[in-house]
Design a protein around this motif. Structure first.
Motif, PDB file in Angstrom:
ATOM      1  N   PRO A 126       0.925  -1.423   0.144  1.00 54.30           N
ATOM      2  CA  PRO A 126       0.027   0.112   0.092  1.00 54.30           C
ATOM      3  C   PRO A 126       0.790   1.344  -0.025  1.00 54.30           C
ATOM      4  CG  PRO A 126      -0.253  -0.904   2.255  1.00 54.30           C
ATOM      5  CD  PRO A 126       0.738  -1.910   1.313  1.00 54.30           C
ATOM      6  N   ARG A 127       2.050   1.209   0.199  1.00 47.64           N
ATOM      7  CA  ARG A 127       3.044   2.393   0.026  1.00 47.64           C
ATOM      8  C   ARG A 127       4.262   1.997  -0.459  1.00 47.64           C
ATOM      9  NH1 ARG A 127       5.533   2.756   5.547  1.00 47.64           N
ATOM     10  NH2 ARG A 127       4.512   1.611   6.975  1.00 47.64           N
ATOM     11  N   ASP A 128       5.237   2.995  -0.727  1.00 46.87           N
ATOM     12  CA  ASP A 128       6.284   2.625  -1.484  1.00 46.87           C
ATOM     13  C   ASP A 128       7.605   2.309  -0.580  1.00 46.87           C
ATOM     14  OD1 ASP A 128       5.209   3.382  -4.044  1.00 46.87           O
ATOM     15  OD2 ASP A 128       5.637   5.376  -3.723  1.00 46.87           O
ATOM     16  N   LYS A 129       7.511   2.444   0.874  1.00 45.24           N
ATOM     17  CA  LYS A 129       8.578   2.263   1.618  1.00 45.24           C
ATOM     18  C   LYS A 129       8.187   1.737   2.878  1.00 45.24           C
ATOM     19  CE  LYS A 129      11.799   6.055  -0.098  1.00 45.24           C
ATOM     20  NZ  LYS A 129      12.874   5.169  -0.215  1.00 45.24           N
ATOM     21  N   VAL A 130       8.990   1.118   3.551  1.00 44.59           N
ATOM     22  CA  VAL A 130       9.000   0.648   4.859  1.00 44.59           C
ATOM     23  C   VAL A 130       9.988   0.934   5.690  1.00 44.59           C
ATOM     24  CG1 VAL A 130       8.386  -1.157   6.693  1.00 44.59           C
ATOM     25  CG2 VAL A 130       7.379  -1.550   4.476  1.00 44.59           C
ATOM     26  N   GLY A 131      10.122   2.030   6.521  1.00 44.71           N
ATOM     27  CA  GLY A 131      11.109   2.681   7.098  1.00 44.71           C
ATOM     28  C   GLY A 131      11.719   3.393   5.982  1.00 44.71           C
ATOM     29  N   GLU A 132      13.029   3.140   5.680  1.00 43.58           N
ATOM     30  CA  GLU A 132      13.791   3.653   4.369  1.00 43.58           C
ATOM     31  C   GLU A 132      13.998   2.894   3.383  1.00 43.58           C
ATOM     32  OE1 GLU A 132      17.454   4.824   5.792  1.00 43.58           O
ATOM     33  OE2 GLU A 132      16.732   6.711   7.039  1.00 43.58           O
ATOM     34  N   MET A 133      13.450   1.523   3.310  1.00 44.95           N
ATOM     35  CA  MET A 133      13.293   0.585   2.299  1.00 44.95           C
ATOM     36  C   MET A 133      12.244   0.793   1.326  1.00 44.95           C
ATOM     37  SD  MET A 133      13.889  -3.309   2.760  1.00 44.95           S
ATOM     38  CE  MET A 133      14.294  -4.354   1.425  1.00 44.95           C
ATOM     39  N   ASP A 134      12.542   0.790   0.018  1.00 46.02           N
ATOM     40  CA  ASP A 134      11.552   0.466  -0.829  1.00 46.02           C
ATOM     41  C   ASP A 134      10.860  -0.872  -0.980  1.00 46.02           C
ATOM     42  OD1 ASP A 134      12.299   3.290  -2.125  1.00 46.02           O
ATOM     43  OD2 ASP A 134      13.801   2.345  -3.143  1.00 46.02           O
ATOM     44  N   THR A 135       9.379  -0.858  -1.035  1.00 44.80           N
ATOM     45  CA  THR A 135       9.109  -1.905  -0.933  1.00 44.80           C
ATOM     46  C   THR A 135       9.197  -2.852  -2.295  1.00 44.80           C
ATOM     47  OG1 THR A 135       6.943  -0.948  -1.453  1.00 44.80           O
ATOM     48  CG2 THR A 135       7.198  -1.447   0.850  1.00 44.80           C
ATOM     49  N   GLU A 136       9.422  -2.372  -3.460  1.00 42.09           N
ATOM     50  CA  GLU A 136       9.630  -2.849  -4.559  1.00 42.09           C
ATOM     51  C   GLU A 136      10.951  -3.771  -4.475  1.00 42.09           C
ATOM     52  OE1 GLU A 136      10.062  -0.011  -7.460  1.00 42.09           O
ATOM     53  OE2 GLU A 136      12.282   0.172  -7.183  1.00 42.09           O
ATOM     54  N   LEU A 137      11.855  -3.587  -3.690  1.00 39.64           N
ATOM     55  CA  LEU A 137      13.121  -4.389  -3.229  1.00 39.64           C
ATOM     56  C   LEU A 137      12.747  -5.591  -2.935  1.00 39.64           C
ATOM     57  CD1 LEU A 137      15.642  -1.840  -2.334  1.00 39.64           C
ATOM     58  CD2 LEU A 137      15.107  -2.768  -4.639  1.00 39.64           C
ATOM     59  N   PHE A 138      11.770  -5.954  -2.158  1.00 42.82           N
ATOM     60  CA  PHE A 138      11.286  -7.209  -1.485  1.00 42.82           C
ATOM     61  C   PHE A 138      11.380  -8.259  -2.540  1.00 42.82           C
ATOM     62  CE2 PHE A 138       9.397  -4.616   1.851  1.00 42.82           C
ATOM     63  CZ  PHE A 138      10.376  -4.935   2.690  1.00 42.82           C
ATOM     64  N   GLU A 139      10.760  -7.854  -3.671  1.00 44.49           N
ATOM     65  CA  GLU A 139      10.580  -8.882  -4.914  1.00 44.49           C
ATOM     66  C   GLU A 139      11.923  -9.248  -5.707  1.00 44.49           C
ATOM     67  OE1 GLU A 139       8.356  -9.323  -9.416  1.00 44.49           O
ATOM     68  OE2 GLU A 139       8.079  -7.523  -8.161  1.00 44.49           O
ATOM     69  N   GLU A 140      12.674  -8.042  -5.562  1.00 44.51           N
ATOM     70  CA  GLU A 140      14.104  -8.204  -6.082  1.00 44.51           C
ATOM     71  C   GLU A 140      14.855  -9.243  -5.006  1.00 44.51           C
ATOM     72  OE1 GLU A 140      15.029  -7.103  -8.969  1.00 44.51           O
ATOM     73  OE2 GLU A 140      13.024  -6.023  -9.180  1.00 44.51           O
ATOM     74  N   PHE A 141      14.651  -9.169  -3.935  1.00 45.54           N
ATOM     75  CA  PHE A 141      15.566  -9.914  -3.140  1.00 45.54           C
ATOM     76  C   PHE A 141      15.104 -11.535  -3.103  1.00 45.54           C
ATOM     77  CE2 PHE A 141      14.898 -12.655   0.877  1.00 45.54           C
ATOM     78  CZ  PHE A 141      16.496 -12.865   1.129  1.00 45.54           C
ATOM     79  N   PHE A 142      13.764 -11.677  -3.358  1.00 44.80           N
ATOM     80  CA  PHE A 142      13.377 -13.123  -3.369  1.00 44.80           C
ATOM     81  C   PHE A 142      13.695 -13.638  -5.145  1.00 44.80           C
ATOM     82  CE2 PHE A 142      10.489 -12.157   0.221  1.00 44.80           C
ATOM     83  CZ  PHE A 142      10.851 -13.329   0.923  1.00 44.80           C
ATOM     84  N   ARG A 143      13.573 -12.765  -5.807  1.00 45.06           N
ATOM     85  CA  ARG A 143      14.012 -13.308  -7.287  1.00 45.06           C
ATOM     86  C   ARG A 143      15.339 -13.569  -7.373  1.00 45.06           C
ATOM     87  NH1 ARG A 143      11.884  -9.637  -9.938  1.00 45.06           N
ATOM     88  NH2 ARG A 143       9.953 -11.144 -10.822  1.00 45.06           N
ATOM     89  N   GLY A 144      16.380 -12.978  -6.482  1.00 44.31           N
ATOM     90  CA  GLY A 144      17.646 -13.192  -6.556  1.00 44.31           C
ATOM     91  C   GLY A 144      18.015 -14.642  -5.942  1.00 44.31           C
ATOM     92  N   LEU A 145      17.246 -14.535  -4.522  1.00 41.51           N
ATOM     93  CA  LEU A 145      17.439 -16.089  -3.981  1.00 41.51           C
ATOM     94  C   LEU A 145      16.934 -17.148  -4.738  1.00 41.51           C
ATOM     95  CD1 LEU A 145      16.593 -16.017  -0.331  1.00 41.51           C
ATOM     96  CD2 LEU A 145      16.349 -18.299  -1.881  1.00 41.51           C
ATOM     97  N   VAL A 146      15.702 -17.072  -5.294  1.00 39.87           N
ATOM     98  CA  VAL A 146      15.100 -18.167  -5.928  1.00 39.87           C
ATOM     99  C   VAL A 146      15.854 -18.590  -7.099  1.00 39.87           C
ATOM    100  CG1 VAL A 146      12.879 -18.594  -7.410  1.00 39.87           C
ATOM    101  CG2 VAL A 146      12.928 -17.686  -5.019  1.00 39.87           C
TER     102      VAL A 146
END
Length: 201
Positions: A126-146
């Motif tokens: 629902p928003r672009d950031k959690v704290g200072e972290m961009d929420t779009e980066l969660f997908e990038e993390f999981f893609r790199g791991l997977v």
């Protein structure tokens, strides 16, 4: 005779990041994490604790630019460590699934340690950031791991309005599904869980 520990050490150095990680699959949830991204560290602690992994990870990245390279490359390194620690994947359950509630948020994660990398990410924040972290980066993390671990992974948000809760449900759900999938199956007698005889695509 005790089986050899399922453990791997990975180092990755580029012009953008310098990362070292040690991963033990049959751990107790011990985490030593330092990435320079506070909320990301919090999520990696959750992944480690609920996956019953032991993970030591330090990352130095170009945070003065943004968090993208650090977060993505941590996913790559953790994925490489997971793949190395699994070895031939003999005797593992292979499949894992979790439906994870976090207050109003509900995330589903399904994993197949298939050797065929694929991430299906159906999560909206629902928003672009959690704290200072961009929420779009969660997908990038999981893609790199997977991709680097060779997993087929589906992460789907079923409900949720709080971005913090949504991220936490995704990480905890992934952790529990992974824990189930990497467990050794005493009935498998050390066999590779595939009719093809290999789990490499």
């Amino acid at each position: 005779m005790n089986a050899a520990p399922r453990r791997a050490e990975i180092a990755r150095r580029t012009a953008e990041t310098d990362i070292q990680a040690t991963l033990t699959l049959d751990g107790t949830g011990q985490a030593t994490i330092s990435t320079g991204v506070g909320f990301f560290d919090h999520m990696l602690h959750a992944l480690t604790r609920h996956g019953l992994l032991d993970l030591a990870l330090t990352a130095k990245g170009d945070l003065h630019i943004d968090f993208h390279h650090t977060v993505e490359d941590c996913g790559i390194v953790i994925g490489q460590a997971l793949k190395a620690a699994l070895g031939e994947k003999r005797g593992i359950a292979r499949f894992g699934h979790c439906l994870m509630p976090m207050d109003e948020a509900l995330a589903e994660c399904a994993i197949d340690i298939s050797g065929r990398p694929f991430l299906a990410w159906s999560v909206a924040f629902p928003r672009d950031k959690v704290g200072e972290m961009d929420t779009e980066l969660f997908e990038e993390f999981f893609r790199g791991l997977v991709i680097n671990a060779g997993l087929t992974c589906h992460i789907t948000l079923k409900a949720g309005t709080n971005a913090h809760h949504i991220a936490e449900a995704c990480f905890k759900g992934f952790a529990r599904a992974l824990r189930m999938a990497v467990e050794t199956d005493p009935r498998a007698a050390g066999a590779i869980p595939s009719t093809k005889g290999v789990l490499e695509g």
